[in-house]
Enzyme design. Structure first.
Site, PDB file in Angstrom:
ATOM      1  CG  ASN A  93      42.094  31.384  34.920  1.00 27.08           C
ATOM      2  OD1 ASN A  93      43.449  31.423  34.794  1.00 27.08           O
ATOM      3  ND2 ASN A  93      41.463  32.058  34.207  1.00 27.08           N
ATOM      4  CD  GLU A 146      46.371  37.876  36.083  1.00 32.90           C
ATOM      5  OE1 GLU A 146      46.827  38.969  35.812  1.00 32.90           O
ATOM      6  OE2 GLU A 146      45.982  36.711  35.508  1.00 32.90           O
ATOM      7  N   GLY A 189      54.258  45.457  27.649  1.00 30.68           N
ATOM      8  CA  GLY A 189      54.199  43.979  28.059  1.00 30.68           C
ATOM      9  C   GLY A 189      54.279  43.245  26.870  1.00 30.68           C
ATOM     10  CB  ALA A 190      56.774  41.333  25.390  1.00 28.48           C
ATOM     11  CG  ASN A 214      39.618  34.956  33.853  1.00 32.83           C
ATOM     12  OD1 ASN A 214      39.509  34.222  32.897  1.00 32.83           O
ATOM     13  ND2 ASN A 214      39.686  36.257  33.913  1.00 32.83           N
ATOM     14  CG  ASN A 247      42.695  37.895  33.226  1.00 29.08           C
ATOM     15  OD1 ASN A 247      41.987  38.176  32.342  1.00 29.08           O
ATOM     16  ND2 ASN A 247      43.729  37.101  33.017  1.00 29.08           N
ATOM     17  CE  LYS A 252      38.420  36.608  30.417  1.00 27.69           C
ATOM     18  NZ  LYS A 252      39.947  37.540  30.306  1.00 27.69           N
TER      19      LYS A 252
END
Length: 299
Positions: free
Chosen positions: A190, A261, A7-8, A186, A103, A182
């Site tokens: 988010n 997400e 994953g980049a 978020n 996440n 976490k």
């Protein structure tokens, strides 16, 4: 130590650059040949918090067959890309340790069904933003929390000491609780940033979004009172400050017309509160607004 990062995106690129700077043998597996060629041509460039630059020359691949048997595999794709990836991960050597950096909570039980003997999970609390296919921006200081759910911890302790001074890696005991905490964080940043299209730091500067943060804190702590002692509103404010210039992951997804997400982060938290018969009216409203916006953009 040999490390392969699948994953980049912003997280994968940032961690790869820090590892390469510590002279670790790191391979980055990317999905698109165009990105692979760009990194090979220009190097992986990191913009630091102080305005300086670091260019890492790393190995870039598009083929999973390049993963060596003795490699620690860091999975840094978004949750939506995980399901088709599980089939590939099952074919890796069972001795190859896996570290998942997603996440939310939906991937927790799914990942544990893989055959690998060592599986760990991470929760990123630092700021990172992908500027181009070969440039990543370090947007904010923060920790990388890590918990080994099964297997040996020694390798990850070594990783923590290797990254010391670059990314602070904190070992946790309970992976599921770490991911849940976490997800709570978020849930503050988010959905609001994605809806009103603000940077993280603006949430505590704007009186209206600040009030939303307070409302969210009160209702989430009402639903999960056991978190109140260790989870202060100051933690929310500090995260906004530390990642002030960062574009949240959900806002970034919106701006790039990608699925967010919301389900694996917000949806999971709402479901856990519902099991306790605790309504989350503010968070649920933001969740429905975000899904309505997202579905409208697909039309």
């Amino acid at each position: 130590m040999r490390i392969t990062i699948i994953g980049a995106g912003s997280v994968g690129m940032l961690i790869a650059s820090f590892l390469a700077e510590q002279n670790i043998n790191v391979t980055l597996i990317v999905r698109r040949k165009e990105q692979a060629l760009e990194i090979q041509k220009f190097g992986l460039i990191r913009k630091n918090l102080d305005g300086s630059f670091y260019t890492a020359k790393i190995q870039v691949e598009t083929d999973f067959s390049s993963i060596k048997e003795d490699s620690l595999v860091i999975v840094a794709v978004k949750y939506g890309q995980l399901k088709p990836l599980y089939k590939t991960l099952k074919t890796l050597n069972i001795e190859s340790p896996l570290l998942f950096l997603q996440n939310g909570l939906a991937h927790f039980q799914e990942a544990l069904r893989l055959p690998q003997k060592t599986i760990a999970f991470g929760a990123c609390q630092f700021g990172a933003e992908k500027e181009s296919d070969h440039i990543v921006v370090h947007r904010g200081q923060g920790v990388l929390k890590l918990a080994v759910e099964k297997g040996q911890k020694e390798l990850f302790k070594k990783l923590a000491s290797t990254l010391d001074g670059k990314i602070q890696l904190v070992m946790e005991e309970d992976a599921e609780q770490m991911l849940f905490e976490k997800a709570l964080l978020n849930c503050f940043i988010n959905p609001i940033t994605a809806i009103v299209q603000m940077k993280n730091g603006q949430l505590i500067e704007n009186q209206y979004t600040y009030q939303l943060l307070l409302n969210l804190y009160d209702e989430l702590m009402e639903a999960f009172p056991e978190k109140r002692e260790d989870f202060q509103f100051e933690d929310v404010k500090n995260l906004c400050i530390k990642t002030a210039a960062n574009t949240s992951s959900m806002l970034s997804d919106r701006l790039q017309m990608r699925p967010t997400e919301a389900e694996t982060i917000i949806g999971e938290v709402i479901q856990r509160a519902a099991k306790r018969e605790k309504p989350l009216p503010t968070l649920t409203t933001l969740y429905h607004l975000l899904l309505a916006i997202e579905s409208g953009e697909k039309m």
